[in-house]
Design a protein around this motif. Sequence first.
Motif, short mmCIF file in Angstrom:
data_model
loop_
_atom_site.label_atom_id
_atom_site.label_comp_id
_atom_site.label_asym_id
_atom_site.label_seq_id
_atom_site.Cartn_x
_atom_site.Cartn_y
_atom_site.Cartn_z
N GLU A 176 1.01 -1.37 0.12
CA GLU A 176 0.01 -0.02 0.03
C GLU A 176 0.98 1.27 0.09
O GLU A 176 0.37 2.43 -0.71
CB GLU A 176 -0.89 -0.06 1.11
N GLN A 177 1.94 1.10 0.64
CA GLN A 177 2.80 2.28 0.88
C GLN A 177 3.58 2.64 -0.48
O GLN A 177 3.59 3.84 -0.64
CB GLN A 177 3.90 2.29 1.89
N CYS A 178 3.87 1.71 -1.01
CA CYS A 178 4.50 1.82 -2.49
C CYS A 178 3.52 1.88 -3.75
O CYS A 178 3.82 1.98 -4.69
CB CYS A 178 5.70 0.95 -2.61
N GLN A 179 2.19 1.67 -3.27
CA GLN A 179 1.31 1.68 -4.17
C GLN A 179 1.51 0.44 -5.32
O GLN A 179 1.30 1.22 -6.69
CB GLN A 179 1.16 3.27 -5.01
N ASN A 180 1.64 -0.38 -4.95
CA ASN A 180 1.64 -1.54 -5.89
C ASN A 180 0.68 -2.50 -5.54
O ASN A 180 0.20 -2.77 -4.63
CB ASN A 180 2.91 -2.50 -5.51
#
Length: 637
Positions: free
Chosen positions: A549-553
Amino acid sequence: MSAALAADLPSGSIDASLAEIDARSKDERHSTSGDIVVGPFSVMDMTPVSCSEDPPRTVDAVEEVGEQGNVQPATPPVNDMPPLAISPSSMMMGSLAQMDDFLHWSDLFDLGPDPLHLTPHPFLESVNGFDFAMASTFTQTDTLGHNDPRRVMTPQQSPLDTSLPPVDVMADAPFLLKHFQDNVIAQMMAMPLGEKSPWKILNVPAAVLAYSDLTFLGTQNISHARLANLYSLLACSAYHLASNPDIITTNSTEHWKMVTEQAHRQAKDRMQMSLKHEIHQPKKAKYKDQLMAICAMTAFAMLCGQQKDARCYMIDAERLLRLRGLSKPKISQKARLLHHIYTWIRIVGESTYILHDYNPSSSFIESFNRHFRTDHNTFSHRNPRLDDFLHLQPRQSDSDLDIDQPKDSEVALHDIHLQDSRKFPGTLYNQIYGIPETWLSLVSQTTRMANVLDSLRIARRTHKNLSAEAWDTVHRRRIRLENMVCSFDLNHARDINGDGSPNSYMLRALSSALVIFFHRRIRQVHPTILQGHVDSIIASLADFDNALEQCQNPGPGTAWPAFIAGCEAVTVSRREATLRWVEKGHAQCGFIAFTRAREVMLEVWRRQDEHLAARRGDDIPTWVEVAKEWQLWPIFC
């Protein structure tokens, strides 16, 4: 008549009887005065009475066909010969002559041909005198009720529909290629690697060039291999759209199903033509184009749950790799990249392939005893036989399990199934998958050990004699392998947070899952002993999701650790946690692997609860038994 024939089988298995005949026919001590007879089978002795020339040297590669395409040796190789100086074609003749298209005899009697999945695939047909044919693919007749849990797990069940009208696949090609690159690749990969994905490095650029040549450039001499890769990517992309109706497009789900079907058929036809006509001059295709296309077709088969197609493609990828790849004096970087992709698919895929109705022949046991004598305890890295993950090749003191020792370049380039677990500095697995080669090699070693032990347990029950020396050698290697697996996990467990990337958390989950995998397949321990590792995997996958989620993957990542952990979970909270992760993964991508994992886990839990409620003292049910009974191969690459 069928009952009488079955009663005449000395080992209770057609495969074992045929393997026995094959072994006897190659025995130099066999008399040439008569035919060879085993049960209801016999072979005419066509050996000339005399011959002025020495017989040609052949490769000692005897395989026995196992359930659903697993190639199982009637006689494991004895590596007491010097490196073979043979041509690639003659190398393949010894192994392919005994490949019965990877179908167990029971498949032919129990299963009927399905028009959709009848895939002749004559891969490399009649190259230099040997038949390089793919297996026809069969599917099981659906006679089960709609509520039967086995119904959704029927081998070769596919979303494709042959009744759909033809469509113009090329009309959607630009959109499908972009969708594949932007969305599908990220969800196919075991870990998020962004632009480093081999699909973006190799397959997509090759497909774009093939599309341009086929359409506006009007090139006439496009190889079948390049077109097979193009159509395979289009099929993967269209299947993803058909499996995820929430994705907004200008076309309906039914349209994408039609495109999937058409692209899939085109890919098969092109691959078939390539491996019939593009192996040698004058229409020789590039080796990397052919291997790239087979890997793409394997990926499609895995996404759709076509387990027999996937096995056929894996085996034929190995055939092609040994015939055209490892025979090269120098292996290019792109070829090495493709070899790594094949190795990942094959090893991770084999890890969940379970031998079903396998009964080792007497020749298997005799050769196994001979193989583990001290004077034969050598290892040949240039062994040209097709691999079946049903043999061990230990060296003196099992030095191939010294994971902290270096492996030289010549050995590493030809060790395509990582039978040697030593480190190789030039490995590419970290770059491609974000996973150390050591993890993959330990999975390979564990799978081999498990298959061999399963075979030996069957042999003991059928009163086949195994030498004490062979048992002792296997026992020592099992202990050493366990030490390597646990040491690897311990080293990664110490680094609790890693570098905070999704990859570090998934690697921690894979590491703990490897320990569970070893103890399930080899030690066969009670699940309660493994709950600490189950907790580690649950926590690691939760951290993995947060990091995504943090790296939007989009993820979801490989389902392998969740499946391994979920099948061992014995408490409600642990089961719910693994089930939520699997269901979330399916919601994200729609791939059949997550459905397979869910169905097997639910069945395992049901059986385990019944077993515990009855307080029986026999072995607790596991996913291994479910896979055997359902004749299922859950693939989580």
